[in-house]
Design an enzyme around this catalytic site. Structure first.
Site, short mmCIF file in Angstrom:
data_model
loop_
_atom_site.label_atom_id
_atom_site.label_comp_id
_atom_site.label_asym_id
_atom_site.label_seq_id
_atom_site.Cartn_x
_atom_site.Cartn_y
_atom_site.Cartn_z
N LYS B 101 32.80 7.59 -39.11
CA LYS B 101 33.73 7.79 -40.37
C LYS B 101 35.13 7.17 -39.77
CE LYS B 101 35.96 11.08 -43.29
NZ LYS B 101 35.92 12.28 -43.92
N GLY B 162 41.17 18.44 -48.45
CA GLY B 162 41.28 19.85 -48.14
C GLY B 162 42.20 20.47 -49.56
N ASN B 210 34.05 19.26 -46.89
CA ASN B 210 34.23 20.38 -45.74
C ASN B 210 35.00 21.57 -46.17
OD1 ASN B 210 35.05 19.93 -42.12
ND2 ASN B 210 34.95 21.78 -43.34
#
Lengths: 67, 264
Positions: B101, B162, B210
Site C-alpha cells: 500500500k 482517521g 482501521n
C-alpha cells in the site's frame, strides 16, 4: 574505533564488526527484521559477510500495527 | 455466490481490508480481525526499538503472514523517496512479498495525499516489480493516471484519515469508478457501518479501514458490524436498487379487494 548511526542513534565500536554480529548484539538474531545500509537494502542472507564501516548509516525495521 | 475481489490476479472472498494499528493489544487486534472476516491487513514499517526486549510481543506472531495477506504501508512518508525505501525494506522483511500500500502524505494535519509524490513513487515501485495499491485523493484524473502507471488498485479517500466523517463526495468516487478498470477501494474516512455499506452500494470493490474499528468503544463488535455492512452493501449493489421516485408513491399491498366503507 568506528562510529555508525543506527536508527538515528550514534554508536561506537572498538573495531569493525559484521552486520550479523551487530544484529546479535542488538538481541535481534532470528527476529523478522529488514536492514538498510546507506540507503541500500542489505539482504538477510548476506549479514554475516558484510562488515560495518566508519560512518555507515543503518536503518533496522520491523512490521508494526498500522492502517 | 461466486463474487470474488480480484487484486493482481489473486481472489479474495472478503471485500473488507483492515488496518492493524491503534488496538489495545495484539490479542484485541487478532480478535477484531477474525470478527471482520478480513483477508488483507495493512501493517506499518518502523525502526526497531534499540532497547527492545527479545521476548517483546510481535505483530507477526499474533497476525501471522501465513493466515493473512500483508499489505505493508508507507504511512508517515512525505516524499516519494521515503515511500520507496520503506517498501523496499518491507519486501526484504516479508521475504519478497510485492503487494504493497503506497501512501505519500502532504501534511501532518490533514494527512491528505500528496499526489505529485504519489505518482512519482508509483512509477518507481511498478518498475521494480511491486504490486501497488495506492492511497490517493478522490481526483478522477489522478486515479486514472495511477492506473495507467500500473497500480493494481486505486484507493481514494472518502474523507480524511482517521476522521470518521464518512463518504463526503460520492460523485467523485463514481467518476473514478467510471474511468478505472482495476479495483477501487475506499481507503480512509469510514466512521461506522452505514458508511461502509454506502461505499459498497456505490459500486466500490472494497473498503479499507482501521480507526473505525480500533477506535470504536467495542472494536470487536464493530469489526463484526463492518463485515455485515460490506456484505450487505455489496449485495445491494449487485441486486440493483429500485429507482427513486420522488412524489410518486406506489402501494406495496394490492389496490383491489379493499373492503368498502359501511357509510355511503
Amino acid at each position: 574505533m568506528i562510529t555508525v548511526s543506527i536508527n538515528g542513534e550514534t554508536r561506537q565500536f572498538p573495531q569493525s564488526i559484521s552486520i550479523a554480529a551487530l544484529i546479535e548484539e542488538m538481541g535481534l538474531t532470528g527476529k523478522r527484521i529488514a536492514l538498510e545500509r546507506n540507503g541500500e537494502i542489505v539482504p538477510r542472507s548476506t549479514f554475516a559477510d558484510q562488515q560495518l564501516a566508519d560512518g555507515d548509516r543503518l536503518e533496522v525495521v520491523v512490521a508494526v500495527g498500522g492502517g | 455466490m461466486n463474487d470474488k475481489l480480484i487484486i493482481a490476479g489473486k481472489n479474495y472472498s472478503s471485500r473488507l481490508l483492515v488496518g492493524t494499528g491503534k488496538y489495545k493489544d495484539f490479542a484485541e487486534t487478532r480478535t477484531a480481525l477474525d470478527a471482520s472476516g478480513t483477508e488483507i491487513v495493512t501493517v506499518a514499517i518502523r525502526r526497531t526499538n534499540l532497547g527492545q526486549k527479545a521476548d517483546e510481543p510481535n505483530l507477526l506472531d499474533a497476525v501471522p503472514p501465513s493466515e493473512f495477506t500483508y499489505l505493508p504501508n508507507t504511512a508517515g512518508c512525505y516524499t516519494a523517496d521515503d515511500a520507496v525505501r520503506t517498501l523496499r525494506l518491507a519486501r526484504e522483511l516479508l521475504d519478497g512479498h510485492s503487494l504493497v500500500k503506497l501512501e505519500v502524505l502532504g501534511d501532518p494535519q490533514s494527512l491528505y495525499p500528496n499526489v505529485i509524490e504519489t505518482l512519482a513513487a508509483a512509477k518507481t515501485l511498478v518498475s521494480e516489480g511491486f504490486q501497488v495499491m495506492v492511497y490517493t485523493s478522490d481526483d478522477p484524473i489522478v486515479a486514472k493516471q495511477l492506473e495507467d502507471i500500473g497500480c493494481v488498485a486505486i484507493m481514494p479517500l472518502a474523507s480524511l484519515i482517521g476522521s470518521g466523517m464518512g463518504i463526503l463526495n460520492p460523485w467523485n468516487l463514481q467518476l473514478i469508478m467510471e474511468r478505472v478498470q482495476v479495483p477501487v477501494i475506499v481507503d480512509a474516512g469510514v466512521g461506522t457501518a452505514s458508511d461502509a455499506a454506502i461505499a459498497m452500494e456505490l459500486g466500490c470493490d472494497g473498503v479499507l479501514m482501521n480507526t473505525a474499528i480500533a477506535g470504536a468503544k467495542n472494536p470487536v463488535m464493530m469489526a463484526s458490524a463492518m463485515k455485515k455492512a460490506v456484505e450487505a452493501g455489496r449485495e445491494a449493489y449487485l441486486a440493483g436498487r429500485m429507482p427513486k421516485k420522488l412524489y410518486s408513491a406506489s402501494p406495496s399491498s394490492p389496490t383491489a379487494g379493499i373492503i368498502s366503507s359501511t357509510r355511503s
